[in-house]
Design a protein around this motif. Structure first.
Motif, PDB file in Angstrom:
ATOM      1  N   ARG B  52       0.846  -1.211   0.000  1.00  0.00           N
ATOM      2  CA  ARG B  52       0.000   0.000   0.000  1.00  0.00           C
ATOM      3  C   ARG B  52       0.879   1.259   0.000  1.00  0.00           C
ATOM      4  O   ARG B  52       0.618   2.222  -0.715  1.00  0.00           O
ATOM      5  CB  ARG B  52      -0.862  -0.052   1.263  1.00  0.00           C
ATOM      6  CG  ARG B  52      -1.823   1.089   1.428  1.00  0.00           C
ATOM      7  CD  ARG B  52      -2.745   0.778   2.615  1.00  0.00           C
ATOM      8  NE  ARG B  52      -3.515   1.954   2.968  1.00  0.00           N
ATOM      9  CZ  ARG B  52      -3.122   2.840   3.859  1.00  0.00           C
ATOM     10  NH1 ARG B  52      -1.977   2.705   4.477  1.00  0.00           N
ATOM     11  NH2 ARG B  52      -3.876   3.885   4.129  1.00  0.00           N
ATOM     12  N   GLU B 125       2.330  13.311   7.288  1.00  0.00           N
ATOM     13  CA  GLU B 125       1.367  12.306   7.727  1.00  0.00           C
ATOM     14  C   GLU B 125       1.724  11.778   9.123  1.00  0.00           C
ATOM     15  O   GLU B 125       0.869  11.735  10.014  1.00  0.00           O
ATOM     16  CB  GLU B 125       1.345  11.144   6.720  1.00  0.00           C
ATOM     17  CG  GLU B 125       0.284  10.114   7.035  1.00  0.00           C
ATOM     18  CD  GLU B 125       0.365   8.870   6.168  1.00  0.00           C
ATOM     19  OE1 GLU B 125       1.411   8.660   5.529  1.00  0.00           O
ATOM     20  OE2 GLU B 125      -0.611   8.114   6.158  1.00  0.00           O
ATOM     21  N   THR B 132      -2.269  14.111  16.559  1.00  0.00           N
ATOM     22  CA  THR B 132      -3.647  13.724  16.878  1.00  0.00           C
ATOM     23  C   THR B 132      -3.689  12.451  17.739  1.00  0.00           C
ATOM     24  O   THR B 132      -4.735  11.794  17.830  1.00  0.00           O
ATOM     25  CB  THR B 132      -4.472  13.506  15.591  1.00  0.00           C
ATOM     26  OG1 THR B 132      -3.753  12.595  14.748  1.00  0.00           O
ATOM     27  CG2 THR B 132      -4.694  14.807  14.840  1.00  0.00           C
ATOM     28  N   GLU B 133      -2.572  12.115  18.340  1.00  0.00           N
ATOM     29  CA  GLU B 133      -2.438  11.008  19.302  1.00  0.00           C
ATOM     30  C   GLU B 133      -2.708   9.626  18.693  1.00  0.00           C
ATOM     31  O   GLU B 133      -2.960   8.674  19.421  1.00  0.00           O
ATOM     32  CB  GLU B 133      -3.368  11.227  20.506  1.00  0.00           C
ATOM     33  CG  GLU B 133      -2.952  12.415  21.359  1.00  0.00           C
ATOM     34  CD  GLU B 133      -3.751  12.524  22.638  1.00  0.00           C
ATOM     35  OE1 GLU B 133      -4.989  12.551  22.534  1.00  0.00           O
ATOM     36  OE2 GLU B 133      -3.147  12.600  23.712  1.00  0.00           O
ATOM     37  N   GLN B 134      -2.656   9.531  17.358  1.00  0.00           N
ATOM     38  CA  GLN B 134      -2.896   8.216  16.744  1.00  0.00           C
ATOM     39  C   GLN B 134      -1.765   7.242  17.078  1.00  0.00           C
ATOM     40  O   GLN B 134      -1.998   6.045  17.260  1.00  0.00           O
ATOM     41  CB  GLN B 134      -3.035   8.360  15.226  1.00  0.00           C
ATOM     42  CG  GLN B 134      -4.277   9.110  14.810  1.00  0.00           C
ATOM     43  CD  GLN B 134      -4.399   9.233  13.305  1.00  0.00           C
ATOM     44  OE1 GLN B 134      -4.216   8.285  12.566  1.00  0.00           O
ATOM     45  NE2 GLN B 134      -4.714  10.432  12.838  1.00  0.00           N
ATOM     46  N   SER B 136       0.112   7.366  19.846  1.00  0.00           N
ATOM     47  CA  SER B 136      -0.063   6.995  21.261  1.00  0.00           C
ATOM     48  C   SER B 136      -1.170   5.961  21.401  1.00  0.00           C
ATOM     49  O   SER B 136      -1.053   5.014  22.197  1.00  0.00           O
ATOM     50  CB  SER B 136      -0.446   8.219  22.085  1.00  0.00           C
ATOM     51  OG  SER B 136       0.640   9.069  22.230  1.00  0.00           O
ATOM     52  N   ALA B 137      -2.258   6.158  20.632  1.00  0.00           N
ATOM     53  CA  ALA B 137      -3.380   5.216  20.707  1.00  0.00           C
ATOM     54  C   ALA B 137      -2.914   3.822  20.294  1.00  0.00           C
ATOM     55  O   ALA B 137      -3.270   2.817  20.913  1.00  0.00           O
ATOM     56  CB  ALA B 137      -4.511   5.690  19.801  1.00  0.00           C
ATOM     57  N   MET B 138      -2.079   3.775  19.254  1.00  0.00           N
ATOM     58  CA  MET B 138      -1.568   2.497  18.780  1.00  0.00           C
ATOM     59  C   MET B 138      -0.696   1.838  19.860  1.00  0.00           C
ATOM     60  O   MET B 138      -0.822   0.644  20.137  1.00  0.00           O
ATOM     61  CB  MET B 138      -0.743   2.752  17.522  1.00  0.00           C
ATOM     62  CG  MET B 138      -0.709   1.598  16.585  1.00  0.00           C
ATOM     63  SD  MET B 138       0.063   2.068  15.053  1.00  0.00           S
ATOM     64  CE  MET B 138      -1.346   2.570  14.108  1.00  0.00           C
ATOM     65  N   GLU B 139       0.169   2.655  20.471  1.00  0.00           N
ATOM     66  CA  GLU B 139       1.022   2.157  21.562  1.00  0.00           C
ATOM     67  C   GLU B 139       0.161   1.593  22.684  1.00  0.00           C
ATOM     68  O   GLU B 139       0.471   0.544  23.240  1.00  0.00           O
ATOM     69  CB  GLU B 139       1.873   3.310  22.122  1.00  0.00           C
ATOM     70  CG  GLU B 139       3.202   3.526  21.403  1.00  0.00           C
ATOM     71  CD  GLU B 139       4.264   2.563  21.901  1.00  0.00           C
ATOM     72  OE1 GLU B 139       4.017   1.868  22.885  1.00  0.00           O
ATOM     73  OE2 GLU B 139       5.335   2.508  21.270  1.00  0.00           O
ATOM     74  N   VAL B 143       0.355  -2.152  20.134  1.00  0.00           N
ATOM     75  CA  VAL B 143       0.816  -2.334  18.748  1.00  0.00           C
ATOM     76  C   VAL B 143       1.950  -1.337  18.533  1.00  0.00           C
ATOM     77  O   VAL B 143       1.785  -0.146  18.806  1.00  0.00           O
ATOM     78  CB  VAL B 143      -0.326  -2.058  17.744  1.00  0.00           C
ATOM     79  CG1 VAL B 143       0.181  -2.155  16.318  1.00  0.00           C
ATOM     80  CG2 VAL B 143      -1.480  -3.018  17.975  1.00  0.00           C
ATOM     81  N   SER B 144       3.088  -1.822  18.067  1.00  0.00           N
ATOM     82  CA  SER B 144       4.224  -0.925  17.892  1.00  0.00           C
ATOM     83  C   SER B 144       4.036  -0.056  16.646  1.00  0.00           C
ATOM     84  O   SER B 144       3.897  -0.580  15.535  1.00  0.00           O
ATOM     85  CB  SER B 144       5.505  -1.740  17.752  1.00  0.00           C
ATOM     86  OG  SER B 144       6.508  -0.920  17.202  1.00  0.00           O
ATOM     87  N   PRO B 145       4.054   1.284  16.801  1.00  0.00           N
ATOM     88  CA  PRO B 145       3.940   2.144  15.619  1.00  0.00           C
ATOM     89  C   PRO B 145       5.118   1.955  14.659  1.00  0.00           C
ATOM     90  O   PRO B 145       4.967   2.162  13.461  1.00  0.00           O
ATOM     91  CB  PRO B 145       3.954   3.566  16.191  1.00  0.00           C
ATOM     92  CG  PRO B 145       3.653   3.422  17.630  1.00  0.00           C
ATOM     93  CD  PRO B 145       4.130   2.067  18.040  1.00  0.00           C
ATOM     94  N   ARG B 148       4.064  -1.063  12.619  1.00  0.00           N
ATOM     95  CA  ARG B 148       2.814  -0.901  11.858  1.00  0.00           C
ATOM     96  C   ARG B 148       2.872   0.282  10.889  1.00  0.00           C
ATOM     97  O   ARG B 148       2.309   0.224   9.812  1.00  0.00           O
ATOM     98  CB  ARG B 148       1.665  -0.702  12.867  1.00  0.00           C
ATOM     99  CG  ARG B 148       0.259  -0.688  12.299  1.00  0.00           C
ATOM    100  CD  ARG B 148      -0.141  -2.067  11.819  1.00  0.00           C
ATOM    101  NE  ARG B 148      -1.515  -2.239  11.422  1.00  0.00           N
ATOM    102  CZ  ARG B 148      -2.155  -1.592  10.469  1.00  0.00           C
ATOM    103  NH1 ARG B 148      -1.560  -0.626   9.840  1.00  0.00           N
ATOM    104  NH2 ARG B 148      -3.397  -1.888  10.161  1.00  0.00           N
ATOM    105  N   ARG B 153       6.630   1.978   5.605  1.00  0.00           N
ATOM    106  CA  ARG B 153       6.951   3.160   4.787  1.00  0.00           C
ATOM    107  C   ARG B 153       8.429   3.176   4.417  1.00  0.00           C
ATOM    108  O   ARG B 153       8.804   3.586   3.322  1.00  0.00           O
ATOM    109  CB  ARG B 153       6.574   4.437   5.540  1.00  0.00           C
ATOM    110  CG  ARG B 153       5.079   4.722   5.482  1.00  0.00           C
ATOM    111  CD  ARG B 153       4.652   5.739   6.517  1.00  0.00           C
ATOM    112  NE  ARG B 153       3.240   6.063   6.409  1.00  0.00           N
ATOM    113  CZ  ARG B 153       2.243   5.310   6.818  1.00  0.00           C
ATOM    114  NH1 ARG B 153       2.490   4.134   7.360  1.00  0.00           N
ATOM    115  NH2 ARG B 153       0.974   5.683   6.683  1.00  0.00           N
TER     116      ARG B 153
END
Lengths: 264, 266
Positions: B52, B125, B132-134, B136-139, B143-145, B148, B153
């Motif tokens: 992707r 991005e 927007t804390e996305q 942190s939310a993943m952490e 789930v390791s940012p 993921r 990338r």
């Protein structure tokens, strides 16, 4: 409170030399809804981050389900976090995923469930927050209240033991606020979870929380049930609950004297 | 302490602070690179994420790459013919265009365009995801940012860059051909045969590909690090995006010199 799922003992935390918390003790009993209240910048959200292991305490400890958080390695912390769900202040939905995929995200990451089961579970979670019909919308198409509800559905996707809410009522209209209040209480009771809410909204929190901590100047300034705190004579609690301008929390930020600033 | 000593001390303090901040950032970028390598296995398990990202960084950059390459090739054809005809060797125009593109312009211009088109978009991005804390939310979802978000990338950039550079070189040669053969009237046979005879696969094409892979690693890691390290504010993300372009451009040109030196001497 021996039945606590989270115990915070003599916790101090700071950035550099400035201590934000100076020896905090808190207990969060299983199955209850507890709230942490206090003014802006009092370190309420930091307590949630310390519970989730995103920050390490300067001294003291946070114990989650019998495990000391800051002594865990990365895998240990990740194991603990699988027992937790967290609702961020503005939802923190993944902007490149649809509502459905946002809620499915933890399921896809942590389980090997077949697609048809994931679909049923996601729709059930969305139904619980009243947004089954919004499953295929993208996050920018949602209102603030809807985004918060989707984030709540995502937070409870794996039926966590602990649900943490960071300012769940901030910026919501009265209807959305009432909906979120109702959801926090009903989901907590339905899942048998333990909820911790960080907020400064008095009326909403006092209407459904079981126990409340007031944090001020880095310490727990007061604690008790909503009824006990309503009857409290402590000046800080009175000022906060009744939104009084005058009291121990000063209106003015620390500044040099008027004489000095205006060269009088 | 007199005023001059104080000023001097402040000056050295400022220099010292600036160096230590840069050293810390370099250390943090190296750590991120290390983490990317560690989490790459996790990331490859979800290969659809990398595919992707190849679409977003590679395929979406195709238009700017193709159009730029065509113009660069045409300019090379014109400039090359103008110089070569003075020495009576205008048939060598094909070699000049091909070697310029394959050895230098293909990898370098592609990398510069990539930094401007894909690098900035990666930084913005990830910076916005942080703001927007996305992340942190993943952490908080265990789930390791890095696994993921960052690693897919990174690999997408590393894979896309040599492909884009190859396309750039091919389209550039076509641009040079359009100017040299149908417009100027250079012999078509001489154009292609001289190119075929003088472009070496190992020395020219492989070296060009090596450069583009190195530039791909440099550009992508800079873009990812700047996004990951950006202060979570509008100004922070905007500054990080600017830094991505500036740092990537300087890194590409510096690395190009180093790589060319090694390739020519080796």
């Amino acid at each position: 409170m021996s039945n606590s799922i989270i115990s915070i003992k003599d916790l101090s935390f700071g950035y550099g030399d400035r201590l934000l918390h100076k020896g905090i003790d808190m207990e969060f009993p299983r199955g209850k809804v507890s709230a942490i209240m206090g003014g802006s910048g009092s370190g309420k959200t930091t307590i949630l981050r310390l519970i989730g292991g995103q920050l390490k305490p300067t001294s003291g400890q946070v114990e989650v389900d019998g495990t000391i958080v800051h002594k865990q390695n990365r895998d240990g912390i990740y194991r603990l976090r699988r027992k937790m769900g967290m609702l961020f202040q503005h939802g923190a939905l993944f902007s490149d995923l649809s509502v459905f995929e946002n809620v499915a995200f933890p399921m896809r990451e942590h389980t090997n469930l077949p697609e048809n089961i994931i679909k049923d579970l996601v729709l059930l979670k969305l139904n619980a927050v009243g947004l089954r019909g919004a499953a295929y919308l993208m996050p920018p198409e949602l209102s603030g209240g809807m985004a918060r509800r989707v984030a709540l559905a995502r937070a409870i996707a794996l039926d966590p033991d602990i649900i943490m809410y960071d300012e769940p009522f901030a910026g919501l209209d009265p209807i959305s606020m009432a909906v979120i209040c109702d959801l926090i209480r009903s989901l907590n009771d339905a899942l048998g979870a333990t909820s911790i809410i960080v907020t400064h909204d008095v009326a909403e929190t006092f209407s459904f929380a079981d126990y409340i901590y007031f944090v001020a100047d880095g310490v727990v300034a007061a604690e008790g049930s909503p009824k006990q705190l309503m009857a409290s004579k402590l000046p800080f609690v009175k000022q906060f609950i009744h939104a009084e301008k005058d009291g121990p929390v000063p209106f003015h930020y620390d500044a040099p004297s008027m004489k000095e600033d205006f060269a009088l | 302490m007199n005023i001059n000593t104080k000023t001097l001390l402040k000056f050295f303090e400022k220099i010292g602070r600036s160096f230590s901040v840069r050293a810390l950032r370099l250390g943090a970028a190296t750590r991120l690179f290390y983490l990317i390598l560690i989490y790459s296995a996790d990331s490859f398990k979800r290969i659809h994420l990398t595919i992707r990202e190849i679409y977003f960084t590679g395929v979406m950059s195709l238009v700017i790459i193709i159009v730029s390459a065509f113009f660069v090739g045409m300019v090379l054809g014109l400039q090359g013919y103008y110089t070569l005809q003075k020495y009576g060797s205008s048939e060598a125009i094909g070699v000049l265009v091909a070697l310029s593109l394959v050895r230098e312009l293909g990898p370098v211009v592609t990398a510069l365009l990539f930094a401007g088109r894909a690098g900035t978009s990666i930084t913005a991005e990830i910076g916005l995801m942080k703001a927007t804390e996305q992340l942190s939310a993943m952490e908080m979802m265990a789930v390791s940012p890095v696994a993921r978000i960052i690693a897919p990338r990174f690999w997408a950039g590393v894979i896309a860059m040599p492909i884009l550079a190859s396309i750039f070189s091919m389209v550039g040669v076509l641009g040079g051909y359009v100017v040299a053969v149908p417009i100027i009237g250079v012999d078509e046979g001489a154009f292609w045969s001289q190119m075929q005879a003088n472009v070496d696969f190992r020395f020219d094409i492989v070296n060009g590909l090596i450069k583009s892979v190195v530039f791909g690693i440099a550009c992508t890691i800079i873009a990812l690090f700047e996004g990951f390290d950006a202060p979570p504010t509008a100004e922070g993300v905007s500054r990080a995006t600017t830094r991505t372009v500036v740092t990537s451009s300087l890194a590409i040109l510096g690395l190009d010199f180093v790589l060319t030196s090694f390739m020519i001497s080796g």
